[in-house]
Every structure is written in C-alpha cells, then in structure tokens.
Design a protein around this motif. Structure first.
Motif, mmCIF file in Angstrom:
data_model
loop_
_atom_site.group_PDB
_atom_site.id
_atom_site.type_symbol
_atom_site.label_atom_id
_atom_site.label_comp_id
_atom_site.label_asym_id
_atom_site.label_seq_id
_atom_site.Cartn_x
_atom_site.Cartn_y
_atom_site.Cartn_z
ATOM 1 N N GLN A 1 0.843 -1.100 -0.022
ATOM 2 C CA GLN A 1 0.039 0.037 -0.029
ATOM 3 C C GLN A 1 0.706 1.169 0.239
ATOM 4 O OE1 GLN A 1 -2.572 -0.523 3.435
ATOM 5 N NE2 GLN A 1 -3.892 -1.688 2.398
ATOM 6 N N GLY A 2 2.267 1.096 0.033
ATOM 7 C CA GLY A 2 3.155 2.416 -0.068
ATOM 8 C C GLY A 2 3.148 3.085 1.459
ATOM 9 N N ARG A 3 2.692 2.512 2.358
ATOM 10 C CA ARG A 3 2.841 3.119 3.777
ATOM 11 C C ARG A 3 4.320 3.370 4.043
ATOM 12 N NH1 ARG A 3 -2.145 1.252 7.377
ATOM 13 N NH2 ARG A 3 -3.630 0.894 5.873
ATOM 14 N N TYR A 4 5.262 2.297 3.948
ATOM 15 C CA TYR A 4 6.762 2.533 4.352
ATOM 16 C C TYR A 4 7.227 3.711 3.459
ATOM 17 C CZ TYR A 4 6.043 -1.915 6.779
ATOM 18 O OH TYR A 4 5.626 -2.897 7.572
ATOM 19 N N THR A 5 6.707 3.618 2.331
ATOM 20 C CA THR A 5 7.435 4.811 1.419
ATOM 21 C C THR A 5 7.028 6.343 1.829
ATOM 22 O OG1 THR A 5 7.171 3.313 -0.611
ATOM 23 C CG2 THR A 5 7.519 5.872 -1.281
ATOM 24 N N TRP A 6 5.799 6.329 2.211
ATOM 25 C CA TRP A 6 5.103 7.428 2.607
ATOM 26 C C TRP A 6 6.069 7.934 3.992
ATOM 27 C CZ3 TRP A 6 3.019 8.836 7.490
ATOM 28 C CH2 TRP A 6 2.433 10.148 7.392
ATOM 29 N N ARG A 7 6.161 6.967 4.841
ATOM 30 C CA ARG A 7 6.896 7.066 6.217
ATOM 31 C C ARG A 7 8.213 7.653 5.888
ATOM 32 N NH1 ARG A 7 6.354 2.567 10.077
ATOM 33 N NH2 ARG A 7 7.894 1.502 8.783
ATOM 34 N N HIS A 8 8.800 6.807 5.127
ATOM 35 C CA HIS A 8 10.289 7.189 4.617
ATOM 36 C C HIS A 8 10.374 8.568 3.874
ATOM 37 C CE1 HIS A 8 13.461 7.219 1.441
ATOM 38 N NE2 HIS A 8 14.060 6.623 2.167
ATOM 39 N N ASN A 9 9.461 9.078 3.400
ATOM 40 C CA ASN A 9 9.572 10.584 2.689
ATOM 41 C C ASN A 9 9.095 11.351 3.791
ATOM 42 O OD1 ASN A 9 10.062 9.221 0.339
ATOM 43 N ND2 ASN A 9 7.914 9.445 -0.580
ATOM 44 N N ARG A 10 8.378 11.041 4.492
ATOM 45 C CA ARG A 10 8.223 12.071 5.683
ATOM 46 C C ARG A 10 9.195 12.318 6.392
ATOM 47 N NH1 ARG A 10 5.615 15.706 5.689
ATOM 48 N NH2 ARG A 10 4.899 15.509 8.097
ATOM 49 N N VAL A 11 9.959 11.277 6.818
ATOM 50 C CA VAL A 11 11.399 11.303 7.599
ATOM 51 C C VAL A 11 12.279 12.136 6.709
ATOM 52 C CG1 VAL A 11 13.359 10.190 8.347
ATOM 53 C CG2 VAL A 11 10.966 9.108 8.840
ATOM 54 N N LEU A 12 12.488 12.086 5.518
ATOM 55 C CA LEU A 12 13.357 12.574 4.701
ATOM 56 C C LEU A 12 13.073 14.164 4.667
ATOM 57 C CD1 LEU A 12 14.224 10.519 1.805
ATOM 58 C CD2 LEU A 12 15.528 11.018 3.417
ATOM 59 N N GLN A 13 11.616 14.600 4.550
ATOM 60 C CA GLN A 13 10.931 15.951 4.594
ATOM 61 C C GLN A 13 11.417 16.726 5.790
ATOM 62 O OE1 GLN A 13 6.894 15.389 3.726
ATOM 63 N NE2 GLN A 13 7.255 15.366 1.416
ATOM 64 N N GLU A 14 11.309 15.794 6.994
ATOM 65 C CA GLU A 14 11.696 16.369 8.319
ATOM 66 C C GLU A 14 13.043 16.752 8.477
ATOM 67 O OE1 GLU A 14 11.144 17.726 12.122
ATOM 68 O OE2 GLU A 14 9.586 17.266 10.586
ATOM 69 N N LEU A 15 13.940 15.897 8.137
ATOM 70 C CA LEU A 15 15.552 15.908 8.093
ATOM 71 C C LEU A 15 15.669 17.039 7.139
ATOM 72 C CD1 LEU A 15 16.876 12.354 7.597
ATOM 73 C CD2 LEU A 15 17.057 13.796 9.670
ATOM 74 N N ALA A 16 15.241 17.385 5.822
ATOM 75 C CA ALA A 16 15.716 18.576 5.064
ATOM 76 C C ALA A 16 15.041 19.738 5.624
ATOM 77 C CB ALA A 16 14.998 18.187 3.670
#
Length: 101
Positions: free
Chosen positions: A56-71
């Motif tokens: 369902q892409g839940r891990y990709t969404w979480r991964h991208n949210r972490v990267l956005q927070e780091l950025a």
C-alpha cells in the motif's frame, strides 16, 4: 519533541513499543495479529515487515516524511542548504542538493 523521538528510538530498539504481540505479552490484549495482514504484529513487523503495508506504500510514505523532516531541520539549522530527496515508486533515489546564494 526531541525527548519523544529519543524515547521512541529506545523503545523500538528494545522492542518495548505497544505492538499487538507486546500487548498480549503484557496481558493487555488477547490477539497478537496485525489488523492488515493477520501475521503476528511485532515491532519489527510494524516498522518494516508487513507485506500489506509495503504493497500500500505506507513505508514509502513514512520514509518520505522522515526525509522531509530532515531536510526541514537541515534547512532551518544551516539557513543556506536546500535538500530535496525523494524515492520514486520504483524505489530509485533522486536527490538534489544546492546552496542558495
């Protein structure tokens, strides 16, 4: 927020998050199964192993949210660095980094 993040990290490393398997072990719940896939829901399962969450892409969404927070944190801390990293649906990474003038 930092103490909460450290607490989450420590609890995840030592398998102390309230997964269904832990809730059963602690006498708080009777069923250890994952509501998405019906496998045993452990901390590892929740964070990286549920096949349904992966499809369902839940891990990709979480991964991208972490990267956005780091950025965001890097951008705010440095005031000069703009970092944009994302992963495409096929798993290919694409990143651009630059300094503003």
């Amino acid at each position: 927020m930092v103490p909460l993040r450290i607490s989450f990290f420590n609890r995840s490393v030592y398998d102390l998050l309230p997964s269904n398997a832990n809730l059963v072990r602690w006498g708080k719940k009777e069923d250890p199964s994952c509501p998405l896939c019906q496998d045993r829901q452990t901390t590892e399962h929740v964070l990286s192993s549920c096949k349904v969450a992966l499809s369902q892409g839940r891990y990709t969404w979480r991964h991208n949210r972490v990267l956005q927070e780091l950025a965001s944190v890097i951008s705010t801390a440095e005031g000069k660095i703009h970092l944009s990293v994302f992963t495409t649906e096929g798993g290919v990474e694409n990143g651009k980094q630059g300094r503003s003038q």
